[in-house]
Design a protein around this motif. Sequence first.
Motif, mmCIF file in Angstrom:
data_model
loop_
_atom_site.group_PDB
_atom_site.id
_atom_site.type_symbol
_atom_site.label_atom_id
_atom_site.label_comp_id
_atom_site.label_asym_id
_atom_site.label_seq_id
_atom_site.Cartn_x
_atom_site.Cartn_y
_atom_site.Cartn_z
ATOM 1 N N THR A 55 -23.041 -56.387 33.380
ATOM 2 C CA THR A 55 -21.670 -56.456 32.871
ATOM 3 C C THR A 55 -20.840 -57.187 33.921
ATOM 4 O OG1 THR A 55 -20.650 -54.507 33.911
ATOM 5 C CG2 THR A 55 -22.024 -54.096 31.980
ATOM 6 N N THR A 56 -19.632 -57.595 33.535
ATOM 7 C CA THR A 56 -18.766 -58.285 34.499
ATOM 8 C C THR A 56 -18.345 -57.343 35.633
ATOM 9 O OG1 THR A 56 -16.978 -57.795 32.963
ATOM 10 C CG2 THR A 56 -17.835 -60.055 32.960
ATOM 11 N N GLU A 57 -18.509 -56.026 35.432
ATOM 12 C CA GLU A 57 -18.095 -55.062 36.461
ATOM 13 C C GLU A 57 -19.243 -54.561 37.319
ATOM 14 O OE1 GLU A 57 -15.405 -52.011 35.466
ATOM 15 O OE2 GLU A 57 -14.318 -53.261 34.060
ATOM 16 N N GLY A 58 -20.478 -54.905 36.963
ATOM 17 C CA GLY A 58 -21.616 -54.445 37.749
ATOM 18 C C GLY A 58 -22.835 -54.243 36.867
ATOM 19 N N TRP A 59 -23.916 -53.831 37.513
ATOM 20 C CA TRP A 59 -25.176 -53.554 36.799
ATOM 21 C C TRP A 59 -25.171 -52.104 36.341
ATOM 22 C CZ3 TRP A 59 -28.334 -57.534 35.823
ATOM 23 C CH2 TRP A 59 -28.292 -58.654 36.672
ATOM 24 N N LEU A 60 -25.330 -51.898 35.051
ATOM 25 C CA LEU A 60 -25.380 -50.533 34.522
ATOM 26 C C LEU A 60 -26.831 -50.051 34.522
ATOM 27 C CD1 LEU A 60 -24.158 -48.078 33.090
ATOM 28 C CD2 LEU A 60 -24.472 -49.321 30.932
ATOM 29 N N LEU A 61 -27.080 -48.999 35.285
ATOM 30 C CA LEU A 61 -28.440 -48.459 35.414
ATOM 31 C C LEU A 61 -28.498 -47.045 34.855
ATOM 32 C CD1 LEU A 61 -31.360 -48.539 36.710
ATOM 33 C CD2 LEU A 61 -30.310 -47.438 38.709
ATOM 34 N N PHE A 62 -29.384 -46.820 33.897
ATOM 35 C CA PHE A 62 -29.709 -45.453 33.484
ATOM 36 C C PHE A 62 -30.863 -44.966 34.357
ATOM 37 C CE2 PHE A 62 -27.680 -47.250 29.748
ATOM 38 C CZ PHE A 62 -26.772 -46.243 29.434
ATOM 39 N N TYR A 63 -30.745 -43.753 34.855
ATOM 40 C CA TYR A 63 -31.801 -43.236 35.725
ATOM 41 C C TYR A 63 -32.102 -41.780 35.368
ATOM 42 C CZ TYR A 63 -28.112 -40.999 38.603
ATOM 43 O OH TYR A 63 -27.061 -40.233 39.054
ATOM 44 N N HIS A 64 -33.218 -41.268 35.894
ATOM 45 C CA HIS A 64 -33.492 -39.848 35.678
ATOM 46 C C HIS A 64 -33.207 -39.072 36.959
ATOM 47 C CE1 HIS A 64 -37.656 -41.232 36.909
ATOM 48 N NE2 HIS A 64 -37.505 -40.208 37.708
ATOM 49 N N GLY A 65 -32.715 -37.867 36.779
ATOM 50 C CA GLY A 65 -32.484 -36.950 37.890
ATOM 51 C C GLY A 65 -33.269 -35.677 37.626
ATOM 52 N N VAL A 66 -33.828 -35.111 38.700
ATOM 53 C CA VAL A 66 -34.741 -33.980 38.541
ATOM 54 C C VAL A 66 -34.239 -32.784 39.350
ATOM 55 C CG1 VAL A 66 -37.137 -33.220 38.866
ATOM 56 C CG2 VAL A 66 -36.656 -35.593 38.225
ATOM 57 N N SER A 67 -34.244 -31.628 38.703
ATOM 58 C CA SER A 67 -33.989 -30.379 39.431
ATOM 59 C C SER A 67 -35.252 -29.531 39.356
ATOM 60 C CB SER A 67 -32.800 -29.634 38.832
ATOM 61 O OG SER A 67 -33.085 -29.243 37.521
ATOM 62 N N ASN A 68 -35.379 -28.617 40.304
ATOM 63 C CA ASN A 68 -36.560 -27.756 40.358
ATOM 64 C C ASN A 68 -36.168 -26.349 39.927
ATOM 65 O OD1 ASN A 68 -39.165 -27.030 40.794
ATOM 66 N ND2 ASN A 68 -39.176 -27.436 42.991
ATOM 67 N N THR A 69 -36.997 -25.755 39.096
ATOM 68 C CA THR A 69 -36.712 -24.401 38.606
ATOM 69 C C THR A 69 -37.949 -23.525 38.791
ATOM 70 O OG1 THR A 69 -37.582 -24.658 36.370
ATOM 71 C CG2 THR A 69 -35.358 -25.495 36.758
ATOM 72 N N CYS A 70 -37.805 -22.237 38.498
ATOM 73 C CA CYS A 70 -38.963 -21.320 38.538
ATOM 74 C C CYS A 70 -40.059 -21.790 37.595
ATOM 75 C CB CYS A 70 -38.551 -19.922 38.098
ATOM 76 S SG CYS A 70 -37.366 -19.159 39.170
ATOM 77 N N ASN A 71 -39.659 -22.555 36.591
ATOM 78 C CA ASN A 71 -40.599 -22.976 35.561
ATOM 79 C C ASN A 71 -40.953 -24.452 35.691
ATOM 80 O OD1 ASN A 71 -42.162 -22.157 33.415
ATOM 81 N ND2 ASN A 71 -40.684 -22.896 31.907
ATOM 82 N N GLY A 72 -40.690 -25.051 36.851
ATOM 83 C CA GLY A 72 -41.058 -26.458 37.064
ATOM 84 C C GLY A 72 -39.854 -27.379 37.020
ATOM 85 N N TYR A 73 -40.162 -28.685 37.037
ATOM 86 C CA TYR A 73 -39.110 -29.702 37.093
ATOM 87 C C TYR A 73 -38.397 -29.848 35.742
ATOM 88 C CZ TYR A 73 -41.250 -31.471 41.448
ATOM 89 O OH TYR A 73 -41.727 -31.614 42.725
ATOM 90 N N VAL A 74 -37.104 -30.190 35.820
ATOM 91 C CA VAL A 74 -36.327 -30.549 34.632
ATOM 92 C C VAL A 74 -35.794 -31.963 34.829
ATOM 93 C CG1 VAL A 74 -34.281 -30.013 33.241
ATOM 94 C CG2 VAL A 74 -35.681 -28.154 34.183
ATOM 95 N N TYR A 75 -36.084 -32.857 33.864
ATOM 96 C CA TYR A 75 -35.683 -34.267 33.944
ATOM 97 C C TYR A 75 -34.506 -34.540 33.011
ATOM 98 C CZ TYR A 75 -39.919 -35.758 36.456
ATOM 99 O OH TYR A 75 -40.907 -35.953 37.407
ATOM 100 N N SER A 76 -33.375 -34.965 33.606
ATOM 101 C CA SER A 76 -32.169 -35.297 32.838
ATOM 102 C C SER A 76 -31.855 -36.782 33.018
ATOM 103 C CB SER A 76 -30.991 -34.454 33.329
ATOM 104 O OG SER A 76 -31.314 -33.078 33.291
ATOM 105 N N ILE A 77 -30.877 -37.258 32.249
ATOM 106 C CA ILE A 77 -30.517 -38.681 32.289
ATOM 107 C C ILE A 77 -29.099 -38.847 32.823
ATOM 108 C CG2 ILE A 77 -30.213 -40.782 30.918
ATOM 109 C CD1 ILE A 77 -32.240 -39.649 28.904
ATOM 110 N N GLY A 78 -28.930 -39.747 33.793
ATOM 111 C CA GLY A 78 -27.614 -40.108 34.315
ATOM 112 C C GLY A 78 -27.450 -41.610 34.305
#
Length: 336
Positions: free
Chosen positions: A222-245
């Motif tokens: 974009t004229t304002e910069g590169w738009l990047l979708f990425y994944h972010g991971v948190s750790n829980t008692c039941n394993g990793y959780v993958y979200s989108i930012g």
Amino acid sequence: MKIIGESLPNLPWQERPTNSQEILWRHDNNPIISWNPTPHTARIFNSAVLPYEDGWKGIFRADHRDGKARLHLGSSSDGLSWDIEDSEILWIDEQGEPYQPFYAYDPRMVKIGDKYYIVWCTDFGGATLGLGYTEDFHTFIRLENPFIPFNRNGVLFPRKIKGNFMLLSRPSDSGHTPFGDIFISESPDLTYWGKHRRVMSSGGSGWWQSTKIGAGAVPIETTEGWLLFYHGVSNTCNGYVYSIGAALLDLDLPSKVLYRTKDYLLTPEQPYETTGFVPNVTFPCSALCDADTGRITIYYGAADTSLAIAYTQIDLLLDYLKSNAELLPSDEIEYR
Ligand code: BMA
């Protein structure tokens, strides 16, 4: 603000439901591909899609009934209903000799010039990035592996910046990596890589991206910069959780982060995201944008089992990003 890219009037699209406040909203008939989609494949999920001729081509992560990940080619007239080949893609090297990966997963695909480049996770005495291209989706030519192990989540930019190809990656370990930041590397020829910089770190005041992060889709210019979708991971008692930012990177110096979402945009909530082979995973590998309307269509893997779609609109997303951003100390500088 303008998108620097092509018109994609046939991009799959649905308006945001009238009662929704979401910045990313899900396709109403998700998932678009689910269990056992072809005789040899058990699950198709983290996959990359691009327009080709008057339809669409996809490089699909397909886990076979032996449990191992491979890449398969798919074709579609509408980007929603896919005809996926039952056999894996066969690669040759630049001399025409077979050069087949032992396994292959999480492809990203970008068109640069006449070539459709594919980056994936491959075996090289340990997981690292594989790289290749096709011009016609018949012949697939594999190039040198960009890096030694261990590395994952390779994403090429859609053009050179200051004369060099740019590749995002996430150095990792030999297992399920309880850490990870996004780095960028440059190459004049796609063979020799260097000038490595750290782009973004895991962490922040929240938890959703506290364990590790990884580049998701090919950045949208974009004229304002590169738009990047990425994944972010948190750790829980039941394993990793993958979200989108999402993040906006500087146009000329993409190792510099301008904005980055404080909260996730999408996290596993729906049954096909919370339940499956690996529960609680939403993993974007492809984001396509129609430059005329600013519509963005994201293909994401769900629970390592299915392929799903989410939508957003560039103005809505950038407004949200600017007013809900949080940067970490290394994000704003050319960290080296
Ligand atoms: C990552 C990759 C992805 C997968 C995710 C969740 O390390 O292997 O392919 O979707 O884990 O299992």
